[in-house]
Scaffold this motif. Sequence first.
Motif, PDB file in Angstrom:
ATOM      1  N   GLN A  75       0.823  -1.218   0.000  1.00 41.37           N
ATOM      2  CA  GLN A  75       0.000   0.000   0.000  1.00 41.37           C
ATOM      3  C   GLN A  75       0.857   1.268   0.000  1.00 41.37           C
ATOM      4  O   GLN A  75       0.465   2.289  -0.564  1.00 41.37           O
ATOM      5  CB  GLN A  75      -0.909   0.010   1.233  1.00 41.37           C
ATOM      6  N   ALA A  76       2.029   1.192   0.611  1.00 41.60           N
ATOM      7  CA  ALA A  76       2.851   2.387   0.798  1.00 41.60           C
ATOM      8  C   ALA A  76       3.678   2.772  -0.421  1.00 41.60           C
ATOM      9  O   ALA A  76       4.172   3.902  -0.493  1.00 41.60           O
ATOM     10  CB  ALA A  76       3.788   2.182   1.995  1.00 41.60           C
ATOM     11  N   ALA A  77       3.825   1.871  -1.390  1.00 41.48           N
ATOM     12  CA  ALA A  77       4.763   2.154  -2.478  1.00 41.48           C
ATOM     13  C   ALA A  77       4.234   1.691  -3.825  1.00 41.48           C
ATOM     14  O   ALA A  77       4.086   0.482  -4.054  1.00 41.48           O
ATOM     15  CB  ALA A  77       6.107   1.479  -2.196  1.00 41.48           C
ATOM     16  N   PRO A  78       3.961   2.593  -4.769  1.00 37.15           N
ATOM     17  CA  PRO A  78       3.582   2.204  -6.136  1.00 37.15           C
ATOM     18  C   PRO A  78       4.680   1.364  -6.786  1.00 37.15           C
ATOM     19  O   PRO A  78       5.864   1.549  -6.518  1.00 37.15           O
ATOM     20  CB  PRO A  78       3.412   3.547  -6.840  1.00 37.15           C
ATOM     21  N   GLY A  79       4.239   0.439  -7.623  1.00 38.29           N
ATOM     22  CA  GLY A  79       5.176  -0.436  -8.322  1.00 38.29           C
ATOM     23  C   GLY A  79       5.431  -1.748  -7.612  1.00 38.29           C
ATOM     24  O   GLY A  79       6.146  -2.608  -8.129  1.00 38.29           O
ATOM     25  N   THR A  80       4.821  -1.920  -6.432  1.00 38.69           N
ATOM     26  CA  THR A  80       5.044  -3.134  -5.641  1.00 38.69           C
ATOM     27  C   THR A  80       4.058  -4.234  -6.006  1.00 38.69           C
ATOM     28  O   THR A  80       2.957  -3.986  -6.499  1.00 38.69           O
ATOM     29  CB  THR A  80       4.922  -2.830  -4.146  1.00 38.69           C
ATOM     30  N   ILE A  81       4.457  -5.465  -5.720  1.00 41.28           N
ATOM     31  CA  ILE A  81       3.606  -6.630  -5.900  1.00 41.28           C
ATOM     32  C   ILE A  81       3.979  -7.650  -4.838  1.00 41.28           C
ATOM     33  O   ILE A  81       5.151  -7.788  -4.470  1.00 41.28           O
ATOM     34  CB  ILE A  81       3.746  -7.238  -7.318  1.00 41.28           C
ATOM     35  N   GLY A  82       2.975  -8.319  -4.280  1.00 38.43           N
ATOM     36  CA  GLY A  82       3.228  -9.325  -3.256  1.00 38.43           C
ATOM     37  C   GLY A  82       2.090 -10.318  -3.197  1.00 38.43           C
ATOM     38  O   GLY A  82       1.234 -10.359  -4.091  1.00 38.43           O
ATOM     39  N   TYR A  83       2.060 -11.099  -2.138  1.00 37.46           N
ATOM     40  CA  TYR A  83       1.027 -12.122  -1.988  1.00 37.46           C
ATOM     41  C   TYR A  83       0.542 -12.106  -0.545  1.00 37.46           C
ATOM     42  O   TYR A  83       1.310 -11.873   0.399  1.00 37.46           O
ATOM     43  CB  TYR A  83       1.581 -13.509  -2.339  1.00 37.46           C
ATOM     44  N   ALA A  84      -0.745 -12.303  -0.355  1.00 39.01           N
ATOM     45  CA  ALA A  84      -1.333 -12.303   0.984  1.00 39.01           C
ATOM     46  C   ALA A  84      -2.711 -12.935   0.925  1.00 39.01           C
ATOM     47  O   ALA A  84      -3.325 -13.024  -0.141  1.00 39.01           O
ATOM     48  CB  ALA A  84      -1.440 -10.874   1.531  1.00 39.01           C
ATOM     49  N   ASP A  85      -3.199 -13.366   2.084  1.00 40.09           N
ATOM     50  CA  ASP A  85      -4.568 -13.853   2.160  1.00 40.09           C
ATOM     51  C   ASP A  85      -5.498 -12.798   1.573  1.00 40.09           C
ATOM     52  O   ASP A  85      -5.409 -11.614   1.898  1.00 40.09           O
ATOM     53  CB  ASP A  85      -4.933 -14.130   3.616  1.00 40.09           C
ATOM     54  N   ALA A  86      -6.382 -13.223   0.697  1.00 41.64           N
ATOM     55  CA  ALA A  86      -7.211 -12.275  -0.046  1.00 41.64           C
ATOM     56  C   ALA A  86      -8.088 -11.418   0.857  1.00 41.64           C
ATOM     57  O   ALA A  86      -8.438 -10.294   0.489  1.00 41.64           O
ATOM     58  CB  ALA A  86      -8.086 -13.023  -1.049  1.00 41.64           C
ATOM     59  N   SER A  87      -8.412 -11.908   2.041  1.00 44.24           N
ATOM     60  CA  SER A  87      -9.264 -11.141   2.948  1.00 44.24           C
ATOM     61  C   SER A  87      -8.585  -9.881   3.447  1.00 44.24           C
ATOM     62  O   SER A  87      -9.253  -8.968   3.946  1.00 44.24           O
ATOM     63  CB  SER A  87      -9.662 -11.999   4.155  1.00 44.24           C
ATOM     64  N   ALA A  88      -7.258  -9.795   3.305  1.00 45.91           N
ATOM     65  CA  ALA A  88      -6.509  -8.699   3.906  1.00 45.91           C
ATOM     66  C   ALA A  88      -6.069  -7.616   2.931  1.00 45.91           C
ATOM     67  O   ALA A  88      -5.584  -6.576   3.353  1.00 45.91           O
ATOM     68  CB  ALA A  88      -5.266  -9.259   4.617  1.00 45.91           C
ATOM     69  N   VAL A  89      -6.246  -7.819   1.617  1.00 46.03           N
ATOM     70  CA  VAL A  89      -5.602  -6.907   0.664  1.00 46.03           C
ATOM     71  C   VAL A  89      -6.442  -5.672   0.346  1.00 46.03           C
ATOM     72  O   VAL A  89      -5.955  -4.735  -0.302  1.00 46.03           O
ATOM     73  CB  VAL A  89      -5.220  -7.640  -0.641  1.00 46.03           C
TER      74      VAL A  89
END
Length: 372
Positions: free
Chosen positions: A238-252
């Motif tokens: 959320q803090a930085a444009p251009g980022t990509i990651g993975y997380a439980d979908a309920s949290a994104v």
Amino acid sequence: MKLPLLGRIGAVALVGTLALTLSACGSDNAVDSDSSAGTGSSEAPASTLSGSLNGGGSSAQEKAQQAWVAGFQTANPSVTVNYTTSDSGAGRKGFLDASLDFAGSDSALNDEELASSTERCYGGAGIDVPVYVSPIAVAFNIDGVTELDLSADVVAKIFSGAITTWDDAAITALNPDAKLSGPIVVVHRSDDSGTSKNFQDYLSKTAPDVWTYEVSNTWPVQVGQGANGTSGVVQTIQAAPGTIGYADASAVGSLGKVSLGVGTEFNAPTAEGAAATVDASPRDDARAEGDVVIKVDRTTTAAGAYPAILVSYLVVCNTYDTQDKVDLIKGYASYVASAEGQEKAAGAAGSAPISETLRTDVLASIDAIAVK
């Protein structure tokens, strides 16, 4: 295509104190109270359970655990359940050293952990019961872009560092209308994470020529930056444009989400897609009786399936030292696996309720828990 996650919030009555110890942003996920709860309660038998349970682990289960604890304590006001959100590895460690009565874990106990559970479980063994099924979202932060279609091969190349810019031909070919440019910054878990293990398993099974690393609870590639816990990954993206990651979908939240290539389709991370994948997946028949572990079929092409999922477990003993502890564990675990408990988790976290067939086997394993 982008399909919405389950959005109906399950209302839960809060009776007494909700003893739920959560790290990071747990206080942001409070379960709403239901003013209608308790009507007709005179017809229901009063609970005879009392005491406390201590659990912890999986951050992916955070919202679901909130709903489960609230609902269970409403029905059993003399019981206190504490769940401390950390990570799956910490949960299993706490379970095995007996500082926790149960753990939440996004991966089942491994052979070494099962062997060490004998002493902890008073001569019995640790067992895994699947209670939380959820998609893992590949989430990103790109100005003006809310969805992308990516094949498993492209996702693997991004997370391995082989693709480093958003306007790489492999990405733009799949997303000709998206305005993409700039460097890609990968965000991964820095802690011992079952979500990491499940995501790596997805990459290794669907893009084996690209993702050649050993699947484990730790991130194997020196690419991008690490963050602690589900909330840490989401906050970093959320803090930085251009980022990509993975997380439980309920949290994104409102972050952009990738629709993954499945056969000839691109499927968004949905509870329905996660459920379709579980339905297409076999059990691990090498596990002992009562240890219910799903071997997720990451390569399924079933209609609507979303194969980057986690099947998260309650880890408990099949024997405890007192009848009171047995009754508390069986009571809480049975509520979690019940149709009501699964519906509460679906409403709070967007998870996929387990099937009736799976529930039957899970409840049988729980019912078999006994005093040493």
